[in-house]
Write an enzyme that holds these catalytic residues in place. Structure first.
Site, short mmCIF file in Angstrom:
data_model
loop_
_atom_site.label_atom_id
_atom_site.label_comp_id
_atom_site.label_asym_id
_atom_site.label_seq_id
_atom_site.Cartn_x
_atom_site.Cartn_y
_atom_site.Cartn_z
CE1 TYR A 339 0.58 1.60 4.32
CE2 TYR A 339 0.71 -0.78 4.54
CZ TYR A 339 0.95 0.48 5.04
OH TYR A 339 1.55 0.63 6.27
CB CYS A 340 1.82 3.89 -1.67
SG CYS A 340 0.88 3.86 -3.22
CB THR A 341 -0.09 8.43 -0.40
OG1 THR A 341 1.03 8.51 0.48
CG2 THR A 341 -1.06 9.56 -0.10
N GLY A 343 -1.86 5.03 -4.32
CA GLY A 343 -1.82 3.86 -5.18
C GLY A 343 -0.76 3.89 -6.26
CB ILE A 369 -3.48 5.18 2.79
CG1 ILE A 369 -2.28 4.24 2.82
CG2 ILE A 369 -4.01 5.43 4.19
CD1 ILE A 369 -1.04 4.86 3.42
#
Length: 523
Positions: A339-341, A343, A369
């Protein structure tokens, strides 16, 4: 110094430079200096001069020999079979005889800076041609609106990206510039042959018109309303409007022609990802076949992360490929949930991880996220969500998982280090700030006090926060991985302002840092 490449040219931001401390000056070869130096901008000329002075000083120091003479040692310099007893004479000798070697190393440092710059290729000067490009057909008609309607009123910040082939990224960039200026939007947009990535702030009327224009453009026909992530904010969250044509729409440092986003992992909707994380957490320490991987930077995961995640202690996404290479055994035969901020980093990050062919499965959170928190504000992600603008973070729940750097009180609101020439972020609560504790480390705090006393400071960053951080951490354990170790958020003896890490860490070594600029990137 650090140079951020932008559509406006090269900006001198101050911080990271090429270190000459470790130069093998004894092995410098005699060679002709490159007399025909290219025309450089003012910022690059300053950088070249700065590095040449450092190379000169290092060279002279390497020739220094302290000769014992009773209680008072004598200083001598030995060079070219000659002995010099004062600094003026050796300086004159080095300047006259070794200028070629000094210049060579300064030019090499300059080339390294130009080649690094996040491996970005920005078509400088191309925007000057924008007036010849007809982009009017893709600009929404706002003649029926007053300018005040686009500037005043309820506002928001958009975050989006779209991977799609763009035959003429410069045309798209020119269109974006005119579109955003007409709608009074601020922020940053990155365009490349592989797609577009943007974060923009403005009134909700302006952002609605922007989304409408994006969805009506044939290049972005695959986009839908849900691809635009919204958060509270306004045009003031960004200092200005910046855009340019780059090699990558997110700077990972791997050529998109070599590693395509099409090779990314399996996308999971927030609902699916939530179930996977729930299953992972329900197994507790007995779950050794799954890794919940945060592929953001350490200062992002420090103030917010999923429970029991692996959050690498890296400070730039361009270090992620090296992190994977160094920790391949950590991922071998594992199921990885990334996951990241928003995508976008997972698109290229999961593709790189998949290319190593060591994981059993690689999944990524679609929409990042941001989308997850829209549906699960009290889900398994706790703390704030870091953003790359003047807000620094946005909140979906009331949890605070980080603490004040000085008193350890719960605190998660970043501010820039108050010391000149340092661009590190620091967590210092109001009580500590009231006591003057506004720097990121003791070294910067001392420099700040010297500055207040009128002592001139050297224009460079000397920060313990990054001097003690390993560029690429070694997280691969000797024993089987225990997921519970991932949730600690710190090392047994963390460096000041260090970020969450996983299990064992090797001894940290010195390494200069890059300056942090809230608008220097989009994630």
């Amino acid at each position: 110094f650090t140079f951020n490449m932008s559509a406006d040219g090269v900006e001198e931001k101050g911080a990271e430079g090429v270190e000459f401390v470790h130069l093998d000056v004894e092995g410098l070869a005699h060679c002709a200096s490159k007399r025909g130096k290219p025309t450089l901008s003012t910022a690059l000329r300053k950088y070249y001069t700065h590095e040449k002075k450092k190379a000169f000083a290092t060279f002279v120091t390497s020739r220094k020999v302290v000769m014992p003479a009773g209680e008072v040692p004598l200083k001598q310099w030995h060079c070219c079979d000659q002995i010099f007893t004062n600094s003026a004479s050796v300086h004159k000798h080095v300047a006259r005889i070794h200028d070629a070697e000094i210049s060579q190393h300064a030019e090499s440092a300059l080339e390294a800076v130009l080649e690094s710059a996040e491996n970005e290729v920005i078509t400088q000067g191309a925007l000057d041609k924008e007036k010849t490009l007809d982009v009017s057909c893709w600009i929404p008609n706002t003649s029926h609106l007053r300018e005040e309607q686009l500037v005043e009123g309820p506002s928001e910040v958009l975050l989006y990206y779209c991977y799609c082939p763009l035959q003429d990224p410069q045309l798209i960039c020119s269109w974006q510039k005119v579109l955003c200026e007409n709608l009074h939007l601020t922020g940053k947009v990155r365009v490349a042959t592989e797609g577009i990535n943007g974060t923009l702030g403005g009134t909700k009327l302006a952002t609605a018109l922007y989304i409408e224009a994006m969805l009506s453009h044939p290049c972005f026909s695959t986009m839908v309303q849900e691809d635009f992530k919204r958060s509270e904010g306004n045009a003031g969250c960004f200092a200005d409007l910046r855009m340019g044509v780059y090699r990558e729409i997110v700077p990972m440092g791997v050529d998109p022609d070599v590693l395509s986003y099409r090779k990314a992992g399996i996308h999971l909707e927030p609902e699916e990802f939530h179930k996977e994380v729930e299953l992972f957490l329900s197994k507790g320490d007995s779950c050794t076949d799954t890794i919940l991987l945060d592929c953001r930077n350490f200062y992002e995961s420090k103030i917010g992360q999923f429970n029991k995640c692996l959050a690498p202690d890296i400070r730039k996404f361009s270090y992620f490929p090296d992190y994977v290479d160094k920790n391949l055994e950590l991922f071998r035969d594992k199921k990885v949930l990334m996951y990241c901020t928003g995508g976008i980093r997972c698109e290229r990050g999961s593709a790189y991880l998949c290319s190593k062919e060591v994981c059993k499965e690689v999944y990524q959170l679609k929409g990042g996220i941001h989308k997850y928190l829209e549906q699960y504000p009290n889900g398994f992600y706790r703390g704030k969500l870091f953003v790359f603008d003047e807000r620094y973070a946005i909140a979906f729940n009331g949890d605070i998982i980080s603490e004040c750097r000085y008193c350890s009180a719960p605190w998660d609101r970043y501010q820039l280090c108050s010391t000149h020439f340092c661009y590190q972020l620091v967590l210092s609560c109001p009580s500590c700030r009231a006591q003057g504790l506004t720097s990121c480390c003791p070294t910067c705090q001392a420099k700040g006090q010297e500055c207040e006393q009128g002592t001139p400071l050297e224009k460079k960053e000397e920060c313990e926060c990054t001097a003690l951080r390993l560029r690429i951490p070694q997280d691969a354990p000797c024993a089987p991985v225990c997921p519970s170790a991932y949730s600690t958020g710190c090392c047994p003896n963390p460096a000041p302002e260090s970020g969450p890490c996983a299990t064992q860490q090797v001894v940290h070594q010195e390494e200069p840092t890059a300056a942090f600029h809230p608008q220097s990137d989009i994630k």
